[in-house]
Design a protein around this motif. Structure first.
Motif, PDB file in Angstrom:
ATOM      1  N   GLY A   1       1.377 -23.402   2.476  1.00 31.33           N
ATOM      2  CA  GLY A   1       0.181 -23.947   1.818  1.00 31.33           C
ATOM      3  C   GLY A   1       0.478 -24.792   0.595  1.00 31.33           C
ATOM      4  N   ILE A   2       1.713 -24.731   0.086  1.00 30.63           N
ATOM      5  CA  ILE A   2       2.036 -25.511  -1.111  1.00 30.63           C
ATOM      6  C   ILE A   2       3.090 -26.564  -0.744  1.00 30.63           C
ATOM      7  CG2 ILE A   2       2.842 -25.475  -3.504  1.00 30.63           C
ATOM      8  CD1 ILE A   2       2.177 -22.489  -3.570  1.00 30.63           C
ATOM      9  N   VAL A   3       2.773 -27.831  -1.029  1.00 27.44           N
ATOM     10  CA  VAL A   3       3.781 -28.856  -0.781  1.00 27.44           C
ATOM     11  C   VAL A   3       4.395 -29.238  -2.132  1.00 27.44           C
ATOM     12  CG1 VAL A   3       4.274 -31.129   0.189  1.00 27.44           C
ATOM     13  CG2 VAL A   3       2.573 -29.651   1.281  1.00 27.44           C
ATOM     14  N   ARG A  22      -0.124 -15.669  -9.686  1.00 25.08           N
ATOM     15  CA  ARG A  22       0.903 -14.710 -10.101  1.00 25.08           C
ATOM     16  C   ARG A  22       2.016 -14.550  -9.053  1.00 25.08           C
ATOM     17  NH1 ARG A  22       2.508  -9.595 -11.008  1.00 25.08           N
ATOM     18  NH2 ARG A  22       1.906  -8.964  -8.930  1.00 25.08           N
ATOM     19  N   GLY A  23       3.234 -14.618  -9.558  1.00 23.24           N
ATOM     20  CA  GLY A  23       4.372 -14.327  -8.691  1.00 23.24           C
ATOM     21  C   GLY A  23       4.792 -15.438  -7.754  1.00 23.24           C
ATOM     22  N   MET A  24       4.150 -16.615  -7.829  1.00 29.09           N
ATOM     23  CA  MET A  24       4.554 -17.699  -6.926  1.00 29.09           C
ATOM     24  C   MET A  24       5.814 -18.391  -7.433  1.00 29.09           C
ATOM     25  SD  MET A  24       2.930 -17.938  -4.288  1.00 29.09           S
ATOM     26  CE  MET A  24       1.499 -16.991  -3.901  1.00 29.09           C
ATOM     27  N   ASP A  62       0.201 -27.283  -8.868  1.00 30.37           N
ATOM     28  CA  ASP A  62      -0.219 -26.578 -10.080  1.00 30.37           C
ATOM     29  C   ASP A  62      -1.059 -25.351  -9.767  1.00 30.37           C
ATOM     30  OD1 ASP A  62       1.001 -28.279 -11.741  1.00 30.37           O
ATOM     31  OD2 ASP A  62      -0.750 -29.571 -12.056  1.00 30.37           O
ATOM     32  N   GLU A  63      -2.031 -25.535  -8.869  1.00 33.37           N
ATOM     33  CA  GLU A  63      -2.893 -24.389  -8.518  1.00 33.37           C
ATOM     34  C   GLU A  63      -2.074 -23.326  -7.812  1.00 33.37           C
ATOM     35  OE1 GLU A  63      -6.060 -25.707  -5.977  1.00 33.37           O
ATOM     36  OE2 GLU A  63      -6.440 -27.384  -7.348  1.00 33.37           O
TER      37      GLU A  63
END
Ligand code: ASP
Ligand code: MG
Length: 327
Positions: A322-324, A15-17, A9-10
């Motif tokens: 950094g994002i799973v 923006r743009g992820m 969520d974070e």
């Protein structure tokens, strides 16, 4: 360095992820679908082109005791190397099949390519560059007896044919995303790294994409032991292809094949030579042949052609540093 767990969520709230499929609106999903359809056509064209050029397609290797050290390479920003013990031996996730390419072109096949998944755990701060993923694929290829110039010209011909083909065959998809395939002339300009350092300073990699309007080759980049370095001039016979605004798309080189040069480069870079003992032994026996090759980042290629802001926007299941994500 330790990084805190970043919640999906974070991460995607920024923006743009790239979002996962189940959190996209219907319009966003239509756009993702159009990009992936164009991507599918790009992959098919690139594979067909390589076959016509006499390259044999081989299947990828995902785990191996030997992989690309990605060191020293100024473009590498790995925060952790993944290693796991299997059957009593430590194996690593594939960073690139470079060593397999050197051995493969020497002992098995004159010319081959692999659509090669690479797991490189990029630093989480690279999430927002729009160019980095921790799980991505490159078209990795190698040709025995080839020169760097031959490999560069092959890539130019591929890209030129590719944008023409895609522009005319994927009109509906381009209209869904409101983009057009890029246009450019070949051959591309060639700049030396030394010249760029003088012009833009040490951060030329970040500066150059802001100043070019067509793709450009950069040559003579000091990096890993397997790229060829002239023993007298200390110039490196290697190259990257840079895209306007986006940066690096391709990395390639003529290769080292001499035992002594490989060994001394490993030693001076502090690369563990025990990890490369098979390659070193083959080189010592004169079994590593002269070759050249390159790797083309597929998500970067598709993102460029479809005008995607982030390379994760061309993945069905994004893998942003950094994002799973759940999938
Ligand atoms: N080893 C390079 C990479 O994966 C590709 C190549 O030089 O062929 O970045
Ligand atoms: Mg590279």
């Amino acid at each position: 360095m330790e990084y805190e767990k970043q919640k999906v969520d974070e991460g995607i709230g920024k923006r743009g992820m790239p979002k996962p499929l189940h959190r996209m609106s219907e319009t966003e999903r239509l756009e993702r679908r159009a990009r992936i359809r164009i991507g599918s056509e790009i992959i098919a064209y690139a594979e067909g082109f390589m076959r016509k050029e006499g390259f044999v397609q081989m299947l990828p290797v995902l785990l191996s005791p030997i992989t690309d050290p990605l060191w020293p390479d100024p473009a590498a920003g790995i925060y952790k190397r993944l290693e796991v013990d299997i059957y009593g031996t430590t194996v690593r996730t594939m960073h690139s099949m470079i060593v397999h390419k050197l051995v493969g072109t020497s002992l098995l096949m004159d010319r081959f390519f692999v659509m090669s998944p690479n797991i490189r755990l990029e630093k989480p701060e690279r999430a927002s560059t729009g160019r980095h993923l921790f799980d991505r694929s490159q078209m990795d290829f190698e040709a025995r007896g080839a020169s760097s110039a031959e490999i560069r010209s092959l890539i130019e011909r591929m890209l030129h044919g590719l944008v023409e083909h895609i522009g005319s065959s994927m009109r509906e998809e381009f209209s869904t995303i409101g983009a057009e395939a890029p246009r450019f002339k070949v051959p591309f300009g060639v700049y030396s790294r030394e010249e760029l350092e003088k012009r833009y300073g040490k951060d030329w990699e970040d500066e150059l994409p802001k100043h070019i309007s067509e793709p450009a080759w950069i040559i003579d980049l000091p990096r890993e032991f397997y790229d060829y370095e002239d023993p007298e001039t200390h110039r490196w016979d290697n190259f990257d292809l840079y895209l306007p605004k986006r940066g690096e798309l391709v990395t390639g080189a003529l290769r080292e094949f001499e035992y002594k040069k490989m060994l001394s480069k490993m030693e001076s870079a502090g690369v563990k030579k025990e990890l490369y003992s098979l390659l070193l032994e083959l080189a010592k026996d004169g079994k590593i042949r002269h070759s050249a090759g390159a790797g083309i980042g597929m998500e970067r290629l598709i993102a460029w052609i479809t005008g995607a802001e982030h390379v994760g926007d061309v993945q069905a299941f994004p893998k942003v540093p950094g994002i799973v994500y759940e999938l």
